[in-house]
Design a protein around this motif. Structure first.
Motif, short mmCIF file in Angstrom:
data_model
loop_
_atom_site.label_atom_id
_atom_site.label_comp_id
_atom_site.label_asym_id
_atom_site.label_seq_id
_atom_site.Cartn_x
_atom_site.Cartn_y
_atom_site.Cartn_z
N LEU A 42 0.72 -0.98 -0.37
CA LEU A 42 -0.44 0.14 -0.54
C LEU A 42 0.92 1.55 -0.22
N ALA A 43 1.65 1.64 0.62
CA ALA A 43 2.77 2.23 0.56
C ALA A 43 3.21 2.40 -0.59
N ALA A 44 3.94 1.69 -1.45
CA ALA A 44 4.53 1.81 -2.24
C ALA A 44 3.08 1.79 -3.62
N LEU A 45 1.61 1.48 -3.38
CA LEU A 45 0.82 2.18 -4.87
C LEU A 45 0.84 3.78 -4.00
N THR A 46 0.91 4.48 -2.86
CA THR A 46 0.49 5.60 -2.65
C THR A 46 1.82 6.17 -2.70
N GLY A 47 2.61 5.56 -2.92
CA GLY A 47 4.36 6.99 -2.60
C GLY A 47 4.12 6.82 -4.06
N GLY A 48 3.56 6.28 -5.47
CA GLY A 48 4.30 6.41 -6.73
C GLY A 48 2.85 7.13 -7.02
N LEU A 49 2.34 7.71 -6.72
CA LEU A 49 0.94 8.32 -7.21
C LEU A 49 1.32 10.18 -7.24
N GLY A 50 2.94 10.28 -6.71
CA GLY A 50 3.48 11.80 -6.86
C GLY A 50 2.90 12.53 -8.22
N HIS A 51 3.20 12.08 -9.12
CA HIS A 51 2.75 13.35 -9.98
C HIS A 51 1.45 13.38 -10.33
N LEU A 52 0.71 13.18 -9.50
CA LEU A 52 -1.11 14.00 -8.76
C LEU A 52 -0.91 14.62 -8.05
N PHE A 53 0.47 15.43 -7.50
CA PHE A 53 -0.09 16.07 -5.97
C PHE A 53 0.51 16.81 -7.16
N VAL A 54 0.06 18.58 -6.30
CA VAL A 54 1.75 19.86 -6.53
C VAL A 54 1.91 19.45 -5.56
N ARG A 55 2.28 19.49 -4.03
CA ARG A 55 3.18 19.45 -3.14
C ARG A 55 2.94 17.88 -2.40
N GLN A 56 3.82 17.68 -1.83
CA GLN A 56 4.49 16.73 -1.10
C GLN A 56 3.56 16.51 0.34
#
Length: 350
Positions: A11-25
């Motif tokens: 789950l952490a790998a999945l959510t961590g791989g969605l960075g392109h959907l967010f403007v900031r961390q």
């Protein structure tokens, strides 16, 4: 919940791989905390309990994410669908189309209104979502959804004095058509479509499935006299039911595994002709009739067997198991409620 806890690393790998959907961390981190909280074993799930689980002093970060964060919420379904296709994709899978309702007390949730609620069978203040489930041998899960907007939200008026329920079904069938067409265009592997009664009686959707040569089993609602299904072109359906009963032409088979074991029913089926709708090359039309194994007290006070009707368009008699696959969408709804508890993130308007 032990199995869920075993998902932590993936789950952490999945959510961590969605960075392109967010403007900031920061919103990406709040998103990950929210998802983990929803899937956790917290007794009651709200901003405070999920914030505490994530190590936050207050629920401010999660609340700010839900109300103010800048991110591509519309891009998330595509990511989830791609993951599901990789993990579950199977050419023999079934697409299951149905709607679900959420009963509401207020008037701020998008699409909420006094409308027919399939959950209770009457008119309630609720939301209606058209849902698509992907059911394969290795598992089943929600794949897509569309929120139905009633006339009170769109300002539409039904022409010719049509009833609100008829209009709702017309718009829901259109959304269902969009669901299925999108999956075909997207190349998602599947071989059957199973559709519940409100959609099964829509001629445009049936015609489209025919044109695409897609095997399908459509639940058909019973209307009018007892035993007469909603298929005006199958005038002899009542006679077929009588024939099967008189000649004991029933086979007891399981419709699939349920929460209480195998769901056994008595079945009979007939090849039928639908005037104006010719089967695809190599396909046949069948009327599949399901009967309860015991007589029950019916809604009209009679004691009789319960019957259900299914229209099948396929090259072979594989429909009984496929008809049972329709219930996977109900299992998904129930499992989602059990896992996520009392929290349902909503879209509201001011």
């Amino acid at each position: 919940m032990e199995h869920v806890e075993g998902w932590a690393e993936e789950l952490a790998a999945l959510t961590g791989g969605l960075g392109h959907l967010f403007v900031r961390q920061e919103p990406q981190e709040a998103f990950a905390d929210l998802i983990e909280g929803l899937l956790s074993d917290l007794g009651r799930k709200n901003g405070w309990t999920m914030a505490g689980r994530a190590g936050h002093a207050t629920p401010h970060r999660i609340q700010k994410f839900l109300g103010e964060a800048s991110w591509s919420a519309n891009g998330l379904p595509a990511e989830v669908q791609a993951y599901e296709a990789r993990e579950l994709g199977n050419p023999s899978a079934t697409l299951v189309l149905d709607d679900t309702q959420v009963i509401k007390k207020g008037d701020k949730s998008v699409g909420v209104g006094h409308q027919h609620c399939g959950t209770t069978g009457d008119v309630r203040n609720c939301q209606v979502m058209v849902m698509l489930t992907y059911a394969a041998a290795s598992g089943h899960t929600f794949y897509d959804r569309r929120l139905y907007l009633p006339q009170s939200w769109t300002g539409d008026r039904e022409p010719g004095g049509r009833s609100p329920r008829r209009g709702r079904l017309r718009h829901q069938a259109a959304a269902g058509h969009h669901h299925a067409a999108g999956r075909v265009a997207g190349g998602l592997p599947f071989s059957w479509v199973a559709i519940d009664a409100d959609y099964g009686k829509d001629p445009a959707l049936r015609s489209w499935l025919h044109g695409q040569r897609i095997r399908h089993v459509l639940a058909v609602p019973v209307q009018g006299p007892p035993g007469k299904p909603y298929l005006p072109n199958v005038a002899a359906a009542g006679d077929l039911l009588h024939y099967a009963t008189v000649h004991e032409q029933w086979e007891r088979r399981s419709q699939g595994e349920g929460s209480k074991g195998q769901r056994a029913y008595d079945w009979t089926w007939f090849e039928v002709t639908l005037p104006g709708q010719i089967p695809a090359d190599g396909f046949v039309h069948q009327l599949l009739i399901r009967r309860s194994t015991e007589k029950k007290q019916l809604a009209d006070g009679r004691v009789d067997f319960e019957y259900a009707y299914f229209l099948v368009h396929a090259p072979a008699a594989e429909a009984i198991v496929r008809a049972g696959v329709r219930w996977k969408i109900e299992e998904n709804n129930e499992l989602a409620k059990q896992i996520t508890g009392n929290v349902r993130p909503e879209v509201t308007v001011n």
